[in-house]
Design a protein around this motif. Structure first.
Motif, PDB file in Angstrom:
ATOM      1  N   ILE A  70      39.678  14.434 -27.024  1.00 17.07           N
ATOM      2  CA  ILE A  70      40.996  14.720 -26.638  1.00 17.07           C
ATOM      3  C   ILE A  70      41.005  15.632 -25.172  1.00 17.07           C
ATOM      4  N   ALA A  71      39.857  16.471 -25.025  1.00 17.71           N
ATOM      5  CA  ALA A  71      39.683  17.116 -23.778  1.00 17.71           C
ATOM      6  C   ALA A  71      39.373  15.985 -22.711  1.00 17.71           C
ATOM      7  N   ILE A  72      38.775  14.880 -22.960  1.00 20.75           N
ATOM      8  CA  ILE A  72      38.568  13.932 -21.827  1.00 20.75           C
ATOM      9  C   ILE A  72      39.748  12.996 -21.535  1.00 20.75           C
ATOM     10  N   THR A  73      40.285  12.553 -22.714  1.00 17.14           N
ATOM     11  CA  THR A  73      41.130  11.588 -22.438  1.00 17.14           C
ATOM     12  C   THR A  73      42.608  12.071 -22.463  1.00 17.14           C
ATOM     13  N   ILE A  74      43.304  12.838 -23.112  1.00 22.47           N
ATOM     14  CA  ILE A  74      44.555  13.535 -23.102  1.00 22.47           C
ATOM     15  C   ILE A  74      44.318  14.690 -22.067  1.00 22.47           C
TER      16      ILE A  74
END
Length: 152
Positions: free
Chosen positions: A136-140
């Protein structure tokens, strides 16, 4: 302390050197120390329970940071202080998510080795949750996640 053990922070000079060298390449791989537990003759269950505490603390901190970011988000345009708290909170989510996942890797003296040795099911669930948080931190991105959470 619950199990009658003491923890010792032990410097790992090679890990410190690796952190220093990798910092010149734009990515820091840091493992400058480890925590040794005494007495060392504890069973796998106690060792696993002690070892999972760190990654779980990182996951809880990540969730606290994202909650703070969501609470501060509507006010960040009114004050530089609120904006700074928001930015620190989103970074806190990302960093703590990464630390939880990294420490759950079953390599060398990382916590994941001891948790996996104790209970593979708990290790799978914990690393899956931590891994999802990192994804989530990397993609979104934490900022977009806050927007999704508050419906902005």
């Amino acid at each position: 302390m619950k199990y009658g053990c003491q923890a010792e922070f032990k410097l790992w000079p090679l890990g410190l050197l690796i952190a220093f060298v990798t910092s010149f390449f734009g990515v820091v791989f840091a493992s400058p120390a480890s925590i040794n537990i005494h007495p060392g003759d504890i069973d796998d269950e106690v060792s696993g329970k002690i070892s999972i505490a760190g990654p779980m603390a990182n996951m809880v901190l990540a969730l606290v940071f994202i909650a703070i970011a969501a609470l501060i988000y509507p006010f960040k345009i009114y004050s530089n202080i609120f904006n700074l708290i928001y930015l620190i909170s989103t970074v806190g989510f990302s960093v703590n998510s990464f630390l939880a996942t990294f420490n759950l890797f079953p390599i060398y003296s990382l916590d994941g080795t001891k948790v996996l040795k104790w209970n593979i099911g708990i290790w799978i669930i914990t690393i899956a949750i931590a891994g999802i948080m990192v994804l989530i931190a990397i993609t979104i991105g934490a900022e977009n996640m806050v927007s999704l959470l508050i419906g902005a």
